[in-house]
Design an enzyme around this catalytic site. Structure first.
Site, PDB file in Angstrom:
ATOM      1  N   ALA A  10     -15.180  11.660  13.466  1.00 48.47           N
ATOM      2  CA  ALA A  10     -14.364  11.173  14.803  1.00 48.47           C
ATOM      3  C   ALA A  10     -13.281  10.661  14.445  1.00 48.47           C
ATOM      4  O   ALA A  10     -12.728   9.432  14.495  1.00 48.47           O
ATOM      5  CB  ALA A  10     -15.419  10.031  15.438  1.00 48.47           C
ATOM      6  N   GLY A  11     -12.519  11.267  13.580  1.00 44.55           N
ATOM      7  CA  GLY A  11     -11.084  10.857  13.297  1.00 44.55           C
ATOM      8  C   GLY A  11     -10.098  11.573  14.194  1.00 44.55           C
ATOM      9  O   GLY A  11     -10.399  11.485  15.253  1.00 44.55           O
ATOM     10  N   SER A  12      -8.841  11.728  13.605  1.00 43.47           N
ATOM     11  CA  SER A  12      -7.791  12.108  14.533  1.00 43.47           C
ATOM     12  C   SER A  12      -8.067  13.495  15.229  1.00 43.47           C
ATOM     13  O   SER A  12      -8.163  13.325  16.670  1.00 43.47           O
ATOM     14  CB  SER A  12      -6.532  12.567  13.773  1.00 43.47           C
ATOM     15  OG  SER A  12      -6.181  11.342  13.015  1.00 43.47           O
ATOM     16  N   LEU A  13      -8.183  14.387  14.862  1.00 48.81           N
ATOM     17  CA  LEU A  13      -8.494  15.578  15.424  1.00 48.81           C
ATOM     18  C   LEU A  13      -9.758  15.734  16.149  1.00 48.81           C
ATOM     19  O   LEU A  13      -9.885  16.371  17.292  1.00 48.81           O
ATOM     20  CB  LEU A  13      -8.259  16.993  14.508  1.00 48.81           C
ATOM     21  CG  LEU A  13      -6.955  17.511  14.015  1.00 48.81           C
ATOM     22  CD1 LEU A  13      -6.962  18.943  13.545  1.00 48.81           C
ATOM     23  CD2 LEU A  13      -5.981  17.620  15.306  1.00 48.81           C
ATOM     24  N   GLY A  14     -11.176  15.292  15.662  1.00 51.59           N
ATOM     25  CA  GLY A  14     -12.270  15.248  16.108  1.00 51.59           C
ATOM     26  C   GLY A  14     -12.286  14.396  17.697  1.00 51.59           C
ATOM     27  O   GLY A  14     -12.803  14.814  18.518  1.00 51.59           O
ATOM     28  N   ARG A  37     -21.506   3.213  10.404  1.00 47.53           N
ATOM     29  CA  ARG A  37     -20.399   3.827  11.505  1.00 47.53           C
ATOM     30  C   ARG A  37     -20.916   3.975  12.818  1.00 47.53           C
ATOM     31  O   ARG A  37     -20.078   3.600  13.844  1.00 47.53           O
ATOM     32  CB  ARG A  37     -19.789   5.232  10.936  1.00 47.53           C
ATOM     33  CG  ARG A  37     -19.230   5.221   9.637  1.00 47.53           C
ATOM     34  CD  ARG A  37     -17.998   4.205   9.544  1.00 47.53           C
ATOM     35  NE  ARG A  37     -16.938   5.100  10.128  1.00 47.53           N
ATOM     36  CZ  ARG A  37     -15.820   4.327  10.448  1.00 47.53           C
ATOM     37  NH1 ARG A  37     -15.780   3.136  10.710  1.00 47.53           N
ATOM     38  NH2 ARG A  37     -14.693   5.027  11.166  1.00 47.53           N
ATOM     39  N   ALA A 131      -1.985  14.393  15.860  1.00 49.88           N
ATOM     40  CA  ALA A 131      -2.767  13.072  16.305  1.00 49.88           C
ATOM     41  C   ALA A 131      -2.880  12.203  15.147  1.00 49.88           C
ATOM     42  O   ALA A 131      -2.884  12.681  13.876  1.00 49.88           O
ATOM     43  CB  ALA A 131      -4.025  13.437  16.738  1.00 49.88           C
ATOM     44  N   LYS A 184       0.699  29.297   6.733  1.00 50.53           N
ATOM     45  CA  LYS A 184       0.921  27.589   6.987  1.00 50.53           C
ATOM     46  C   LYS A 184       0.631  27.121   5.397  1.00 50.53           C
ATOM     47  O   LYS A 184       1.415  26.021   5.278  1.00 50.53           O
ATOM     48  CB  LYS A 184      -0.117  27.059   7.953  1.00 50.53           C
ATOM     49  CG  LYS A 184      -0.013  25.624   8.285  1.00 50.53           C
ATOM     50  CD  LYS A 184      -1.005  25.198   9.436  1.00 50.53           C
ATOM     51  CE  LYS A 184      -0.627  23.738   9.775  1.00 50.53           C
ATOM     52  NZ  LYS A 184      -1.759  23.067  10.398  1.00 50.53           N
ATOM     53  N   ASN A 202      11.489  14.734   5.631  1.00 42.64           N
ATOM     54  CA  ASN A 202      11.583  16.348   5.416  1.00 42.64           C
ATOM     55  C   ASN A 202      13.012  16.687   5.301  1.00 42.64           C
ATOM     56  O   ASN A 202      13.541  17.717   4.520  1.00 42.64           O
ATOM     57  CB  ASN A 202      10.910  17.283   6.521  1.00 42.64           C
ATOM     58  CG  ASN A 202       9.338  16.928   6.531  1.00 42.64           C
ATOM     59  OD1 ASN A 202       8.776  16.397   5.751  1.00 42.64           O
ATOM     60  ND2 ASN A 202       8.669  17.602   7.695  1.00 42.64           N
TER      61      ASN A 202
HETATM   62  P1  NAP Z   1      -9.251  12.031   9.737  1.00 40.35           P
HETATM   63  O1  NAP Z   1      -8.677  11.295  11.018  1.00 40.35           O
HETATM   64  O2  NAP Z   1      -9.366  11.476   8.365  1.00 40.35           O
HETATM   65  O3  NAP Z   1     -10.717  12.303  10.023  1.00 40.35           O
HETATM   66  C1  NAP Z   1     -11.890  12.727   9.260  1.00 40.35           C
HETATM   67  C2  NAP Z   1     -12.982  12.210  10.015  1.00 40.35           C
HETATM   68  O4  NAP Z   1     -14.049  12.758   9.203  1.00 40.35           O
HETATM   69  C3  NAP Z   1     -13.205  10.658   9.749  1.00 40.35           C
HETATM   70  O5  NAP Z   1     -13.618  10.167  11.006  1.00 40.35           O
HETATM   71  C4  NAP Z   1     -14.277  10.478   8.747  1.00 40.35           C
HETATM   72  O6  NAP Z   1     -15.243   9.581   9.073  1.00 40.35           O
HETATM   73  C5  NAP Z   1     -15.090  11.906   9.114  1.00 40.35           C
HETATM   74  N1  NAP Z   1     -16.039  12.431   8.164  1.00 40.35           N
HETATM   75  C6  NAP Z   1     -16.004  12.725   6.828  1.00 40.35           C
HETATM   76  N2  NAP Z   1     -17.142  12.908   6.294  1.00 40.35           N
HETATM   77  C7  NAP Z   1     -18.351  12.848   7.049  1.00 40.35           C
HETATM   78  C8  NAP Z   1     -19.396  13.026   7.433  1.00 40.35           C
HETATM   79  N3  NAP Z   1     -20.206  13.236   6.175  1.00 40.35           N
HETATM   80  N4  NAP Z   1     -20.104  12.883   8.504  1.00 40.35           N
HETATM   81  C9  NAP Z   1     -19.425  12.595   9.558  1.00 40.35           C
HETATM   82  N5  NAP Z   1     -18.123  12.204   9.580  1.00 40.35           N
HETATM   83  C10 NAP Z   1     -17.428  12.426   8.318  1.00 40.35           C
HETATM   84  O7  NAP Z   1      -8.637  13.395   9.452  1.00 40.35           O
HETATM   85  P2  NAP Z   1      -7.773  14.663  10.652  1.00 40.35           P
HETATM   86  O8  NAP Z   1      -6.469  13.973  10.427  1.00 40.35           O
HETATM   87  O9  NAP Z   1      -8.711  14.389  11.759  1.00 40.35           O
HETATM   88  O10 NAP Z   1      -7.939  15.896   9.645  1.00 40.35           O
HETATM   89  C11 NAP Z   1      -8.943  16.753   9.857  1.00 40.35           C
HETATM   90  C12 NAP Z   1      -8.744  18.115   9.440  1.00 40.35           C
HETATM   91  O11 NAP Z   1      -7.699  18.591  10.322  1.00 40.35           O
HETATM   92  C13 NAP Z   1      -7.737  17.883   8.083  1.00 40.35           C
HETATM   93  O12 NAP Z   1      -7.869  19.143   7.380  1.00 40.35           O
HETATM   94  C14 NAP Z   1      -6.214  17.990   8.466  1.00 40.35           C
HETATM   95  O13 NAP Z   1      -5.251  18.196   7.469  1.00 40.35           O
HETATM   96  C15 NAP Z   1      -6.145  18.835   9.719  1.00 40.35           C
HETATM   97  N6  NAP Z   1      -5.193  18.833  10.499  1.00 40.35           N
HETATM   98  C16 NAP Z   1      -4.831  17.629  11.196  1.00 40.35           C
HETATM   99  C17 NAP Z   1      -4.021  17.335  12.174  1.00 40.35           C
HETATM  100  C18 NAP Z   1      -3.630  15.836  12.656  1.00 40.35           C
HETATM  101  O14 NAP Z   1      -2.792  15.830  13.248  1.00 40.35           O
HETATM  102  N7  NAP Z   1      -4.530  14.942  12.377  1.00 40.35           N
HETATM  103  C19 NAP Z   1      -3.300  18.510  12.488  1.00 40.35           C
HETATM  104  C20 NAP Z   1      -3.622  19.702  12.018  1.00 40.35           C
HETATM  105  C21 NAP Z   1      -4.632  19.765  11.042  1.00 40.35           C
HETATM  106  P3  NAP Z   1     -14.937   7.995   8.807  1.00 40.35           P
HETATM  107  O15 NAP Z   1     -14.091   7.586  10.016  1.00 40.35           O
HETATM  108  O16 NAP Z   1     -16.168   7.278   8.594  1.00 40.35           O
HETATM  109  O17 NAP Z   1     -13.911   7.734   7.498  1.00 40.35           O
END
Ligand code: NAP
Length: 305
Positions: A10-14, A37, A131, A184, A202
């Protein structure tokens, strides 16, 4: 009855995906890391997505990996370095022909998950949406974009793309998803590590044009060698275009380092250097870049993998 979307992470993309699917009335469940959590999530009454300054809370049901119930469709929305272990914790709940959508950046984690679940269908995604987490359970939708989805083994698109349409998630089925992911990765390798080393936005890489050009030449050789000639086409001009178009931005790797968070280096520059080694291709500047970045991360007390 629609198949439930289980969202792992439940992070940014989730949150961005879960909130939009829930808003469209589709069945969604969030899988959180552990009971601590989950308890924290339950006090928040749902996921909040902030769009153009307006916040809406969506009461998506939360659970953990040991909750009951089979999983038919899993959106894996954790970082690349967490994906394998997070999916392993759910293996006992996945039906044999489950579908997984892997949102991880870079390369390497997708193949590792697919190898772990040989009977499942693993769909790879590459997204330009942006996000960030403002706080726990509250995410800001910062940049509109597109998500390409594809399955290198089975080119037929899944029927649930209709769910994405209904949820207003801009997407396209791609028959060359690996080319997109490699391209990418190459853009990322040419830009992000340098922004960490020079501690800059950048746009300031325009002062390091020679270094960027040398890296692009090596990355293009690598892509050719790895059977990805389309991803190598005009790489340097696209890198220069991205540097200009995103001149005021800090790269995601810069932001991770500035926030003292682990980077996804092993799935980006690390993956590129390993692929070069596998092909016995000498890419001295890329290797030097990795060594400098690893030193910089270690000096800051951050994991270098
Ligand atoms: P993030 O905000 O750090 O979210 C990751 C989530 O995964 C956190 O909420 C974390 O939980 C959870 N998690 C980790 N291990 C887990 C487990 N065993 N069970 C349940 N939840 C678990 O990451 P994000 O930015 O969304 O990025 C996710 C992927 O998308 C990455 O590879 C990133 O490079 C890619 N991406 C992101 C974006 C963007 O804008 N954010 C754009 C393009 C691509 P906790 O909250 O408990 O730590």
């Amino acid at each position: 009855m629609s198949t439930t979307w289980h969202v792992l992470g439940a992070g940014s993309l989730g949150t961005l995906w879960a909130a939009r699917l829930a808003r469209a009335g589709l069945p969604v469940r969030l899988i959180l890391r552990d009971h601590g959590r989950l308890a924290s999530y339950q006090t928040a009454n749902g996921l909040t997505l902030v769009e153009q300054g307006l916040a809406h809370t969506y009461p998506v049901v939360g659970e953990t990996s040991d909750s009951p119930g089979q999983i038919h469709r899993l959106l894996v929305a954790c970082k690349a370095y967490d994906a394998q272990e997070a999916v392993a914790q759910l293996e006992h709940r996945l039906v044999p022909d489950a579908e997984l959508i892997l949102l991880q950046n870079g390369l390497g984690s997708q193949d590792a998950v697919a190898a772990q679940l040989p009977q499942a269908r693993c769909i790879f995604a590459s997204s330009t949406e942006g996000a960030f987490r403002e706080s726990d359970w509250r995410v800001v939708f910062a940049g509109h974009g597109y998500t390409w989805l594809g399955d290198a083994r089975h080119p037929t698109p899944p029927l649930w793309l209709d769910d994405l349409q209904a949820a207003g998630i801009p997407h396209e089925w791609s028959t060359d998803i690996l080319t997109r992911l490699w391209r990418k990765l190459a853009l990322n390798c040419a830009i992000n590590p340098l922004t960490v080393l020079y501690q800059c936005r950048n746009g300031e890489l325009q002062d390091h044009q020679c270094e960027v050009a040398t890296l692009c030449a090596e990355l293009a050789d690598l892509l050719e060698c790895c059977g990805q000639p389309a991803a190598a086409e005009d790489l340097q001009s696209e890198v220069e275009r991205v540097i200009q178009a995103t001149a005021a931005n800090y790269s995601s790797m810069y932001q991770d380092v500035a926030g003292a968070r682990r980077t996804e280096i092993s799935y980006l520059l690390g993956y590129a250097c390993q692929a070069a080694a596998r092909h016995q291709l000498s890419l001295p500047h890329l290797q030097q870049l990795q060594a400098r970045l690893v030193r910089q991360l270690s000096a800051r007390g951050l994991p270098s993998d």
